[in-house]
Structure formats: structure tokens, C-alpha cells
Design an enzyme around this catalytic site. Structure first.
Site, PDB file in Angstrom:
ATOM      1  CE  LYS A  15      -6.723 -12.172   4.081  1.00 22.61           C
ATOM      2  NZ  LYS A  15      -5.480 -12.851   3.294  1.00 22.61           N
ATOM      3  NE  ARG A  90      -5.199 -18.322   7.399  1.00 19.15           N
ATOM      4  CZ  ARG A  90      -5.711 -16.937   7.283  1.00 19.15           C
ATOM      5  NH1 ARG A  90      -5.822 -15.802   7.988  1.00 19.15           N
ATOM      6  NH2 ARG A  90      -4.280 -16.787   6.795  1.00 19.15           N
ATOM      7  NE  ARG A 129       3.595  -9.537   4.010  1.00 17.87           N
ATOM      8  CZ  ARG A 129       2.249 -10.029   4.239  1.00 17.87           C
ATOM      9  NH1 ARG A 129       1.288  -9.817   3.534  1.00 17.87           N
ATOM     10  NH2 ARG A 129       1.540 -11.591   4.762  1.00 17.87           N
ATOM     11  NE  ARG A 165       3.052 -12.787   7.682  1.00  9.45           N
ATOM     12  CZ  ARG A 165       2.259 -13.001   7.989  1.00  9.45           C
ATOM     13  NH1 ARG A 165       1.107 -11.761   7.288  1.00  9.45           N
ATOM     14  NH2 ARG A 165       1.601 -13.724   7.346  1.00  9.45           N
ATOM     15  NE  ARG A 176       0.998 -17.808   5.377  1.00 10.66           N
ATOM     16  CZ  ARG A 176       2.114 -15.846   4.866  1.00 10.66           C
ATOM     17  NH1 ARG A 176       3.836 -16.167   4.561  1.00 10.66           N
ATOM     18  NH2 ARG A 176       1.526 -15.170   4.431  1.00 10.66           N
TER      19      ARG A 176
HETATM   20  P1  ADP Z   1      -1.532 -14.216   5.887  1.00 15.41           P
HETATM   21  O1  ADP Z   1      -2.590 -14.431   5.109  1.00 15.41           O
HETATM   22  O2  ADP Z   1      -0.297 -13.678   4.287  1.00 15.41           O
HETATM   23  O3  ADP Z   1      -1.274 -16.044   5.549  1.00 15.41           O
HETATM   24  P2  ADP Z   1      -2.298 -13.845   8.340  1.00 15.41           P
HETATM   25  O4  ADP Z   1      -1.232 -12.912   9.201  1.00 15.41           O
HETATM   26  O5  ADP Z   1      -3.808 -13.758   8.383  1.00 15.41           O
HETATM   27  O6  ADP Z   1      -1.819 -13.758   7.340  1.00 15.41           O
HETATM   28  O7  ADP Z   1      -1.861 -15.596   8.954  1.00 15.41           O
HETATM   29  C1  ADP Z   1      -0.618 -15.493   9.836  1.00 15.41           C
HETATM   30  C2  ADP Z   1      -0.923 -17.371   9.667  1.00 15.41           C
HETATM   31  O8  ADP Z   1      -1.726 -17.290  11.210  1.00 15.41           O
HETATM   32  C3  ADP Z   1      -1.183 -18.521   9.273  1.00 15.41           C
HETATM   33  O9  ADP Z   1      -0.192 -19.181   8.077  1.00 15.41           O
HETATM   34  C4  ADP Z   1      -2.242 -19.769  10.067  1.00 15.41           C
HETATM   35  O10 ADP Z   1      -1.152 -20.153  10.159  1.00 15.41           O
HETATM   36  C5  ADP Z   1      -2.215 -18.105  11.330  1.00 15.41           C
HETATM   37  N1  ADP Z   1      -3.342 -17.898  11.378  1.00 15.41           N
HETATM   38  C6  ADP Z   1      -4.337 -16.918  11.280  1.00 15.41           C
HETATM   39  N2  ADP Z   1      -5.915 -16.508  11.009  1.00 15.41           N
HETATM   40  C7  ADP Z   1      -5.898 -18.402  11.228  1.00 15.41           C
HETATM   41  C8  ADP Z   1      -7.188 -18.697  11.174  1.00 15.41           C
HETATM   42  N3  ADP Z   1      -8.774 -17.904  11.484  1.00 15.41           N
HETATM   43  N4  ADP Z   1      -7.160 -20.478  11.523  1.00 15.41           N
HETATM   44  C9  ADP Z   1      -6.300 -20.480  11.884  1.00 15.41           C
HETATM   45  N5  ADP Z   1      -5.137 -20.213  11.459  1.00 15.41           N
HETATM   46  C10 ADP Z   1      -5.143 -18.668  11.233  1.00 15.41           C
END
Ligand code: ADP
Ligand code: ZN
Length: 224
Positions: A15, A90, A129, A165, A176
Site C-alpha cells: 500500500k 481499518r 522490508r 520497522r 497485525r
Molecule cells: P502496516 O499496514 O504495514 O501494518 P501501517 O504503517 O499502516 O503498517 O500501520 C502500523 C500500525 O499503526 C498498525 O499496526 C496500527 O497499530 C497503527 N495504525 C495505523 N493505521 C491505523 C488505523 N487506521 N487505525 C488504528 N490503528 C492504526
């Protein structure tokens, strides 16, 4: 033209890579709630302290905090020319809140792009990654390594050392993925009902082919 896109997919589906590319090409804002949260954590803000634990555990940050961040981000002027949502919504609750925010802004989503990929492939990808702390470019040691081991390719980054990360360890990745299947995947139905969903096989194709497919979708939707 202002586009309003949402990219959905499991962690590691690609993404961020696609959103960054689209944002640069079309001059749309790239809105990644994960990036915003990580920046707060790095800067050690009060907000950052509140959310750190959720990120480390691979759990969702509570909806109220997440929506607060999104409202603030959408109020910035670079969003007026369009934006790509990467990592938000999400959960169904967040999607409902997004619906309300869009209504207030008199905007509508042009497309919801789903990057489709299996769990085992995700684990393989995420453990390899790396990202550049300066420009945010995402590398994969197996599929798209930098020219010089461990350093960013971008000249302006001056060979910055790539980082991993904190939540890209297998145990947190599995958590996740669980959260993705339980809370986020149901959103595909939420948007399919409005005929907005376009799925792309993100395991079979490389980033360039996926980018081409997204451009085709945008053209077909009349956004370009
Ligand atoms: P990935 O999609 O690889 O897990 P992101 O950078 O999108 O990575 O998200 C990392 C973390 O940030 C998630 O595991 C969560 O803890 C938090 N997070 C990100 N976006 C949201 C969201 N919309 N709602 C709740 N938590 C979020
Ligand atoms: Zn860089």
C-alpha cells in the site's frame, strides 16, 4: 484532477509503495495513519506516548485517536487537490466515520483498490522490508534491494542507513495479520456494496505492474 482513493490490503501488501508513487505522480496528498503515528512516536509527543504500545503490539490504535489524526490531516491544504488514504479506515467504525467526513467535505471516493496477497507471502516480505529514514523510500532486501547494501539510493539522502520497522518481527506481523482479517477485511464488503472495489493480485505482480493496473483503474473511473 483531484482524486480520492483508498488503498486496502494486509500489512506488507504494498500500500505504502503504491500510495507514495501515486501521490508524487498526481500531486495528491499521501495520508498514512501509520506514518503519522510513527512520527509522533519518534518525536516523543504526548500523543506518541499514548499510541506507542498499540503499534509495538500490532494492535489497532483506538478509533477515537485515529479519527482525530485523520480530521487534522484532512484539514491541511495539500488535501484540496486530492488524496490517497493508506491504512485508514481499518475498521467498519472508522469507515463509517470516514463516510461522515467525506460528506462534510462534499467529496466521494473514486475507487477502493484492494491489494490482494496471502499471509505467508506477507511474512516473507515484511521480514525483508527496510526503509529510508530520510525520504521514506521502501526497499525489500529480496525483491527490490538498494544499489549499495544498507544505504538509500536517493542522491539527496546522502547514503542514509536503511532502517527496519520495530513491528516487522514475525510475532507482531502475525498479530497485525490477525487484526487485518478480523477488523479490516470486512471493509471490502462495505465498499463492494457501492461498487467501488477493484482488486489486484499483489503477490503475482511486481510494483511497476501493479502501478500500471492502478492507473488503468483510474482512467476507467475518469480520474487521471
Ligand atoms: P502496516 O499496514 O504495514 O501494518 P501501517 O504503517 O499502516 O503498517 O500501520 C502500523 C500500525 O499503526 C498498525 O499496526 C496500527 O497499530 C497503527 N495504525 C495505523 N493505521 C491505523 C488505523 N487506521 N487505525 C488504528 N490503528 C492504526
Ligand atoms: Zn532516502
Amino acid at each position: 484532477m483531484a482524486g480520492h482513493l483508498l488503498i486496502l490490503g494486509a500489512p506488507g501488501a504494498g500500500k505504502g509503495t503504491q500510495a507514495m508513487r501515486l501521490a508524487g505522480k498526481h500531486r495528491w496528498a499521501h495520508i498514512s495513519t501509520g506514518d503519522i503515528f510513527r512520527r509522533h512516536g519518534e518525536r516523543g509527543t504526548e500523543f506518541g506516548k499514548k499510541i506507542e504500545g498499540y503499534l509495538k503490539a500490532g494492535e489497532l490504535v483506538p478509533d477515537s485517536l485515529t479519527c482525530e489524526v485523520l480530521v487534522d490531516r484532512l484539514s491541511q491544504s495539500d488535501c484540496d487537490n486530492g488524496y490517497i488514504l493508506d491504512g485508514f479506515p481499518r475498521s467498519v467504525r472508522q469507515a463509517e466515520q470516514l463516510d461522515r467526513m467525506l460528506e462534510e467535505r462534499e467529496e466521494a471516493l473514486d475507487a477502493v483498490i484492494v491489494l490482494d496477497i496471502g499471509d505467508d507471502e506477507i511474512v516473507e516480505r515484511l521480514t525483508a522490508r527496510r526503509n529510508c529514514p530520510k525520504c521514506g523510500k521502501i526497499y525489500n532486501l529480496k525483491f527490490s534491494p538498494p544499489a549499495i547494501e544498507g544505504a538509500c539510493d536517493n542522491e539527496t539522502c546522502g547514503g542514509a542507513a536503511l532502517e527496519e520497522r520495530e513491528d516487522d518481527c514475525e510475532e507482531t506481523i502475525r498479530q497485525r495479520l490477525k487484526v487485518y482479517h478480523e477488523s479490516t477485511e470486512p471493509l471490502i464488503e462495505h465498499y463492494a456494496a457501492r461498487e467501488l472495489v477493484q482488486s489486484i493480485d499483489a503477490a503475482a505482480e511486481g510494483p511497476c505492474e501493479i502501478a500500471d493496473k492502478i492507473e488503468d483503474i483510474l482512467l476507467a473511473q475518469g480520474v487521471s
